[in-house]
Design a protein around this motif. Structure first.
Motif, PDB file in Angstrom:
ATOM      1  N   ILE A  48       0.804  -1.233   0.000  1.00 40.11           N
ATOM      2  CA  ILE A  48       0.000   0.000   0.000  1.00 40.11           C
ATOM      3  C   ILE A  48       0.834   1.279   0.000  1.00 40.11           C
ATOM      4  CG2 ILE A  48      -2.000  -1.115   1.053  1.00 40.11           C
ATOM      5  CD1 ILE A  48      -1.198   0.107   3.722  1.00 40.11           C
ATOM      6  N   GLY A  49       2.134   1.147  -0.155  1.00 45.97           N
ATOM      7  CA  GLY A  49       2.970   2.345  -0.180  1.00 45.97           C
ATOM      8  C   GLY A  49       3.086   2.922  -1.580  1.00 45.97           C
ATOM      9  N   HIS A  50       2.994   4.229  -1.711  1.00 47.58           N
ATOM     10  CA  HIS A  50       3.241   4.897  -2.986  1.00 47.58           C
ATOM     11  C   HIS A  50       3.550   6.374  -2.719  1.00 47.58           C
ATOM     12  CE1 HIS A  50      -0.805   6.630  -2.782  1.00 47.58           C
ATOM     13  NE2 HIS A  50      -1.189   5.437  -2.351  1.00 47.58           N
ATOM     14  N   THR A  51       4.057   7.045  -3.741  1.00 48.20           N
ATOM     15  CA  THR A  51       4.593   8.394  -3.523  1.00 48.20           C
ATOM     16  C   THR A  51       3.508   9.451  -3.327  1.00 48.20           C
ATOM     17  OG1 THR A  51       4.727   8.683  -5.910  1.00 48.20           O
ATOM     18  CG2 THR A  51       6.737   7.996  -4.782  1.00 48.20           C
ATOM     19  N   LYS A  52       2.246   9.111  -3.584  1.00 46.76           N
ATOM     20  CA  LYS A  52       1.184  10.104  -3.432  1.00 46.76           C
ATOM     21  C   LYS A  52       0.573  10.126  -2.034  1.00 46.76           C
ATOM     22  CE  LYS A  52      -0.113  10.084  -8.322  1.00 46.76           C
ATOM     23  NZ  LYS A  52       0.554  11.361  -8.667  1.00 46.76           N
ATOM     24  N   LEU A  53       1.060   9.261  -1.160  1.00 44.71           N
ATOM     25  CA  LEU A  53       0.577   9.312   0.228  1.00 44.71           C
ATOM     26  C   LEU A  53       0.900  10.672   0.832  1.00 44.71           C
ATOM     27  CD1 LEU A  53       1.740   5.854   1.677  1.00 44.71           C
ATOM     28  CD2 LEU A  53      -0.603   6.513   1.060  1.00 44.71           C
ATOM     29  N   SER A  54       0.061  11.105   1.781  1.00 40.38           N
ATOM     30  CA  SER A  54       0.404  12.308   2.550  1.00 40.38           C
ATOM     31  C   SER A  54       1.570  11.976   3.477  1.00 40.38           C
ATOM     32  CB  SER A  54      -0.796  12.754   3.386  1.00 40.38           C
ATOM     33  OG  SER A  54      -1.054  11.795   4.400  1.00 40.38           O
ATOM     34  N   LEU A  55       2.238  12.991   3.954  1.00 42.82           N
ATOM     35  CA  LEU A  55       3.309  12.766   4.927  1.00 42.82           C
ATOM     36  C   LEU A  55       2.771  11.996   6.127  1.00 42.82           C
ATOM     37  CD1 LEU A  55       5.105  16.255   4.947  1.00 42.82           C
ATOM     38  CD2 LEU A  55       5.993  14.135   3.978  1.00 42.82           C
ATOM     39  N   GLU A  56       1.574  12.339   6.571  1.00 40.24           N
ATOM     40  CA  GLU A  56       1.010  11.699   7.753  1.00 40.24           C
ATOM     41  C   GLU A  56       0.692  10.222   7.491  1.00 40.24           C
ATOM     42  OE1 GLU A  56       0.193  14.738   6.805  1.00 40.24           O
ATOM     43  OE2 GLU A  56       0.625  15.985   8.552  1.00 40.24           O
ATOM     44  N   ASP A  57       0.083   9.930   6.342  1.00 40.90           N
ATOM     45  CA  ASP A  57      -0.222   8.528   6.041  1.00 40.90           C
ATOM     46  C   ASP A  57       1.059   7.709   5.873  1.00 40.90           C
ATOM     47  OD1 ASP A  57      -2.958   8.357   6.265  1.00 40.90           O
ATOM     48  OD2 ASP A  57      -3.342   8.910   4.179  1.00 40.90           O
ATOM     49  N   ALA A  58       2.046   8.295   5.216  1.00 39.51           N
ATOM     50  CA  ALA A  58       3.320   7.583   5.068  1.00 39.51           C
ATOM     51  C   ALA A  58       3.970   7.367   6.433  1.00 39.51           C
ATOM     52  CB  ALA A  58       4.260   8.359   4.149  1.00 39.51           C
ATOM     53  N   ALA A  59       3.828   8.346   7.325  1.00 36.92           N
ATOM     54  CA  ALA A  59       4.379   8.193   8.676  1.00 36.92           C
ATOM     55  C   ALA A  59       3.666   7.058   9.406  1.00 36.92           C
ATOM     56  CB  ALA A  59       4.251   9.500   9.462  1.00 36.92           C
ATOM     57  N   ARG A  60       2.342   6.997   9.260  1.00 42.08           N
ATOM     58  CA  ARG A  60       1.596   5.898   9.896  1.00 42.08           C
ATOM     59  C   ARG A  60       2.023   4.544   9.322  1.00 42.08           C
ATOM     60  NH1 ARG A  60      -2.485   9.858  10.923  1.00 42.08           N
ATOM     61  NH2 ARG A  60      -2.949  10.166   8.740  1.00 42.08           N
ATOM     62  N   LEU A  61       2.213   4.516   7.992  1.00 43.03           N
ATOM     63  CA  LEU A  61       2.610   3.265   7.354  1.00 43.03           C
ATOM     64  C   LEU A  61       3.999   2.822   7.831  1.00 43.03           C
ATOM     65  CD1 LEU A  61       2.077   1.045   5.271  1.00 43.03           C
ATOM     66  CD2 LEU A  61       2.902   2.600   3.487  1.00 43.03           C
ATOM     67  N   CYS A  62       4.919   3.759   7.913  1.00 40.98           N
ATOM     68  CA  CYS A  62       6.265   3.424   8.401  1.00 40.98           C
ATOM     69  C   CYS A  62       6.218   3.011   9.871  1.00 40.98           C
ATOM     70  CB  CYS A  62       7.213   4.607   8.219  1.00 40.98           C
ATOM     71  SG  CYS A  62       7.600   4.962   6.484  1.00 40.98           S
ATOM     72  N   PHE A  63       5.337   3.630  10.633  1.00 39.90           N
ATOM     73  CA  PHE A  63       5.184   3.273  12.051  1.00 39.90           C
ATOM     74  C   PHE A  63       4.640   1.838  12.175  1.00 39.90           C
ATOM     75  CE2 PHE A  63       2.927   4.419  16.282  1.00 39.90           C
ATOM     76  CZ  PHE A  63       4.041   4.074  17.015  1.00 39.90           C
ATOM     77  N   VAL A  64       3.651   1.509  11.365  1.00 38.02           N
ATOM     78  CA  VAL A  64       3.150   0.128  11.343  1.00 38.02           C
ATOM     79  C   VAL A  64       4.273  -0.844  10.995  1.00 38.02           C
ATOM     80  CG1 VAL A  64       1.772  -1.483   9.947  1.00 38.02           C
ATOM     81  CG2 VAL A  64       0.723   0.585  10.864  1.00 38.02           C
ATOM     82  N   SER A  65       5.041  -0.469   9.976  1.00 41.43           N
ATOM     83  CA  SER A  65       6.144  -1.325   9.541  1.00 41.43           C
ATOM     84  C   SER A  65       7.124  -1.565  10.694  1.00 41.43           C
ATOM     85  CB  SER A  65       6.832  -0.663   8.343  1.00 41.43           C
ATOM     86  OG  SER A  65       7.863  -1.456   7.817  1.00 41.43           O
ATOM     87  N   GLN A  66       7.390  -0.516  11.473  1.00 36.83           N
ATOM     88  CA  GLN A  66       8.260  -0.636  12.655  1.00 36.83           C
ATOM     89  C   GLN A  66       7.630  -1.525  13.718  1.00 36.83           C
ATOM     90  OE1 GLN A  66      11.275   0.544  13.472  1.00 36.83           O
ATOM     91  NE2 GLN A  66      11.711   1.952  11.809  1.00 36.83           N
ATOM     92  N   VAL A  67       6.377  -1.272  14.009  1.00 35.71           N
ATOM     93  CA  VAL A  67       5.729  -1.955  15.137  1.00 35.71           C
ATOM     94  C   VAL A  67       5.564  -3.449  14.858  1.00 35.71           C
ATOM     95  CG1 VAL A  67       3.530  -2.129  16.370  1.00 35.71           C
ATOM     96  CG2 VAL A  67       4.605   0.101  16.054  1.00 35.71           C
TER      97      VAL A  67
END
Lengths: 254, 254
Positions: A169-188
């Motif tokens: 679900i990652g792509h370059t059109k994500l908002s900064l906030e959505d990308a941050a949430r996605l990266c946070f999920v990836s970390q968790v």
């Protein structure tokens, strides 16, 4: 181990890192792996590091020492670029790669004798005025690759557990906030499956063309935000499982 | 590479494997990694293999040759157990571990000279009448560990990408079908993130105390079931991302 991920977006850059460091299983400690450099007002860099802690700290020390020297009164046009003089992000990446290789070479033989390695990897993201924002991964050998619209994220360290959500679900059109949430999920989820990755988790957001970190977050061990992500992601996967097609021999549950 | 996962459930066992084999990136081929043995009516085993293909095929060949010999007219009580004479699952695992180590030792030196290794890992699951059903992972060194209610699944090969769903929502009370779907998801997302894991994907279900494979499924490249899982899992993660808490500075989207 370590897990850092950087995400290239149309709107800017997102960085996420854990803080777990371990030498074996009985020497576990906490170090931030996210470092911000603004050597002059026309540029901003974020550097994340994974690998041998001695190497990554030595690289950071040398970068800071180089910056402490201040700008040369007359810039030597022959000198190799550093963070202050790089005109492109790749020149800054090359600079860090050179330092990293030099540090590794210093200790390579003594480390080899005890069966260890001084290898380290880096993710460098940032922007220099007049250039697009960018993201680059620096290999232990000093060479590097960039993120692009097709491969918008880069990972270092314990990268496999947290890769599927980024791929799906990652792509370059994500908002900064959505990308941050996605990266946070990836970390968790990485932390859930691997003991060598752990909090505090750090997140930084860098909007394009603003030369500033707009948001910087840190979630310590036990933070309710971490618990919440685990709960939501578990429930999400539960629902996904329930939604998968029945096998032909099962009764339709609907 | 390879990815196999076995799941221990109250109701029985589930096995899932991919079929991708590669020596480097330019010699990629397809081999089933799931093998069923019923050497006598009182027992049933499923064996999944990962690692050096020469080793895993040699181990399978030797198991089959041992079984071809037929039961000894008089069983030698001193002989080490094999698949036919094992009284416990762990004895069958020890037998496979011994064969595996013997095969590896045969080629260890010649492989070492070209910088390769003959290492192989196995997952053995099954049941012997009078014993509970069980699941065991056999290391390249011949030793093994079992799955339990706390650690109900075992993986071999490229195991990291597909681990988070198992960790988050896997448990021993799942139905055989739900566990099969979960293992299938684990396979499919691994394939999405790693080229060395690929279809056909095989799934087998073995209900407890029945000494039979109740269902065996095979999903070839391009199978609509694979596409469907990718679609559903991507949508699931999309919705999960949308459900994560907003940051404090964001407007509440509701």
């Amino acid at each position: 181990m370590t897990y850092c991920v950087g995400f290239l977006l149309e709107d800017g850059l997102v960085f996420a890192s854990d803080s777990r460091t371990n030498a074996g299983v009985d020497y576990i400690s906490t170090y931030s792996k996210m470092h911000v450099f603004q050597p002059s007002p026309d540029r901003l860099f974020v550097l994340m590091a994974a690998g041998n802690l001695g190497t990554t700290q030595a690289v950071l020390n040398r970068i800071r020492r180089d910056l402490d020297r201040g700008p040369a009164a007359v810039v030597d046009p022959e000198a190799a670029p550093d963070l202050r003089t790089a005109r492109y992000l790749f020149e800054a990446a090359d600079y860090i790669g050179r330092i990293s290789v030099a540090v590794q070479n210093t200790f390579a033989e003594s480390l080899r004798q005890v069966g260890a390695t001084g290898e380290a990897s880096f993710i460098l993201g940032g922007q220099i005025t007049g250039q697009p924002h960018g993201l680059q991964m620096i290999y232990p050998q000093g060479n590097s690759v960039i993120a692009t619209i097709d491969t918008p994220y880069l990972q270092i360290g314990e990268s496999k557990y947290g890769k599927p959500p980024l791929d799906h679900i990652g792509h370059t059109k994500l908002s900064l906030e959505d990308a941050a949430r996605l990266c946070f999920v990836s970390q968790v989820i990485t932390r859930r499956s691997n003991l060598t990755v752990g909090p505090p988790f750090e997140i930084a957001m860098m909007p394009r063309d603003q030369l500033r970190i707009s948001r910087r977050l840190k979630y310590a061990k036990g933070a309710p935000e971490i618990t919440r992500v685990v709960e939501i992601w578990s429930r999400t996967m539960q629902e996904g499982l329930a939604r998968l097609p029945r096998f032909a021999w099962e009764e339709d549950p609907l």
